[in-house]
Write a protein that holds these residues in place. Structure first.
Motif, mmCIF file in Angstrom:
data_model
loop_
_atom_site.group_PDB
_atom_site.id
_atom_site.type_symbol
_atom_site.label_atom_id
_atom_site.label_comp_id
_atom_site.label_asym_id
_atom_site.label_seq_id
_atom_site.Cartn_x
_atom_site.Cartn_y
_atom_site.Cartn_z
ATOM 1 N N THR A 192 -5.114 3.442 0.235
ATOM 2 C CA THR A 192 -5.684 3.167 -1.086
ATOM 3 C C THR A 192 -6.252 4.444 -1.696
ATOM 4 N N SER B 149 0.163 -3.951 -2.260
ATOM 5 C CA SER B 149 -0.732 -4.425 -1.199
ATOM 6 C C SER B 149 -0.526 -5.913 -0.952
ATOM 7 N N ASN C 262 1.131 -0.573 0.924
ATOM 8 C CA ASN C 262 -0.229 -0.671 1.421
ATOM 9 C C ASN C 262 -0.418 -2.062 2.003
ATOM 10 N N CYS D 127 2.478 4.277 -7.126
ATOM 11 C CA CYS D 127 1.962 2.918 -7.121
ATOM 12 C C CYS D 127 1.856 2.421 -5.690
ATOM 13 N N GLY D 128 0.844 1.636 -5.422
ATOM 14 C CA GLY D 128 0.721 0.972 -4.135
ATOM 15 C C GLY D 128 1.019 -0.516 -4.282
ATOM 16 N N THR E 44 -3.441 6.968 -2.611
ATOM 17 C CA THR E 44 -2.701 6.588 -3.819
ATOM 18 C C THR E 44 -3.421 7.098 -5.057
ATOM 19 N N ASP F 186 -1.751 -0.332 -8.541
ATOM 20 C CA ASP F 186 -1.884 -1.033 -7.266
ATOM 21 C C ASP F 186 -1.672 -2.515 -7.508
#
Length: 251
Positions: free
Chosen positions: A166, A189, A145, A186-187, A169, A241
């Protein structure tokens, strides 16, 4: 990482930048990495380098234009034929133009959507399908992300696609929980990362681009380290995240 040795990971956008760093790291940790990109010359060169250093995993390059659904389908057909399964899907590929909402054209919007959203969704769906077919109950989906998926800075359309990542996810997490599977999502970022991304977006020669001198960022390896961190978590832990940026970055 012992439980991942010999298992199969798919990395999209694997030829340069973050994708390249992730690919190298996973192969060095003993995984079989299916690495895709529109051009595979750099991945082929990476394969030879890793073989020369006796990395304990394996690199399998595949040419795939992620804007073409038939090419994605062909890639998964090859994966199924060679390995039957994907244990880890890393949706790394992403693009950005100077794409605002007033002066940009729909063709640019469509390409960003095709890579940042549609390819991510299709690769995720196909990977989970193979996991379920092969009774993989500990698979991992990772979306690359962006901090732009959490606050709007820069190109508004690109930020819009990352806000969607987002949401996707969390939506995928809810769907997986409803299915009673232990497949996790899982992201990651990141903020600014020193890769070829700025050169491409700004259409500048790397030797002339001063963006990273003016905006110090993370290294691609910093992001790859977070992939390893996610994969090292025990079964009862889901990292959802990870937001990360260079200490010097303000926004």
């Amino acid at each position: 990482m012992e439980r991942w040795v010999g298992r199969v990971a798919l990395v999209t956008g694997a030829s340069v930048g973050i994708g390249e760093a992730i690919t190298r790291s996973l192969v060095r940790h003993g995984m079989i990495v299916v690495a895709c990109a529109r051009g595979v010359d750099k991945i082929q060169a990476m394969k030879l380098e890793l073989e020369a250093e006796s990395a304990c995993g394996k690199l399998h390059p595949i040419q795939c234009d992620l804007t073409q659904k038939d090419q994605i389908a062909a890639m998964f057909k090859e994966i199924k034929k060679e390995y039957k399964v994907v244990h880890v899907c890393i949706n790394n590929a992403g693009i950005s133009f100077e794409a605002g909402l007033i002066k940009s054209n729909p063709e640019d919007w469509q390409m960003v959507l095709d890579v940042n959203i549609m390819a991510l969704c299709i690769c995720t769906q196909e990977s989970i399908k193979l996991m379920l077919e092969n009774k993989v109950n500990d698979g991992q989906i990772i979306h690359l992300n962006s901090m732009s998926g959490h606050r709007v800075v820069g190109e508004s359309f690109y930020c819009g696609t990352k806000y969607m990542v987002t949401a996707l996810t969390e939506g995928l997490r809810n769907e997986l929980r409803a299915m009673k599977t232990n497949i996790r999502v899982c992201g990651i970022s990141p903020g600014i990362v020193e890769t070829e991304f700025a050169f491409r977006k700004l259409h500048q020669d790397p030797a002339e681009c001063t963006f990273y001198q003016e905006n110090p960022g993370l290294k691609a390896e910093d992001v790859a380290n977070q992939v390893i961190h996610i994969l090292q978590q025990p079964a009862h832990v889901q990292l959802h995240d990870i937001l990360m940026r260079a200490t010097e970055q303000v926004l």
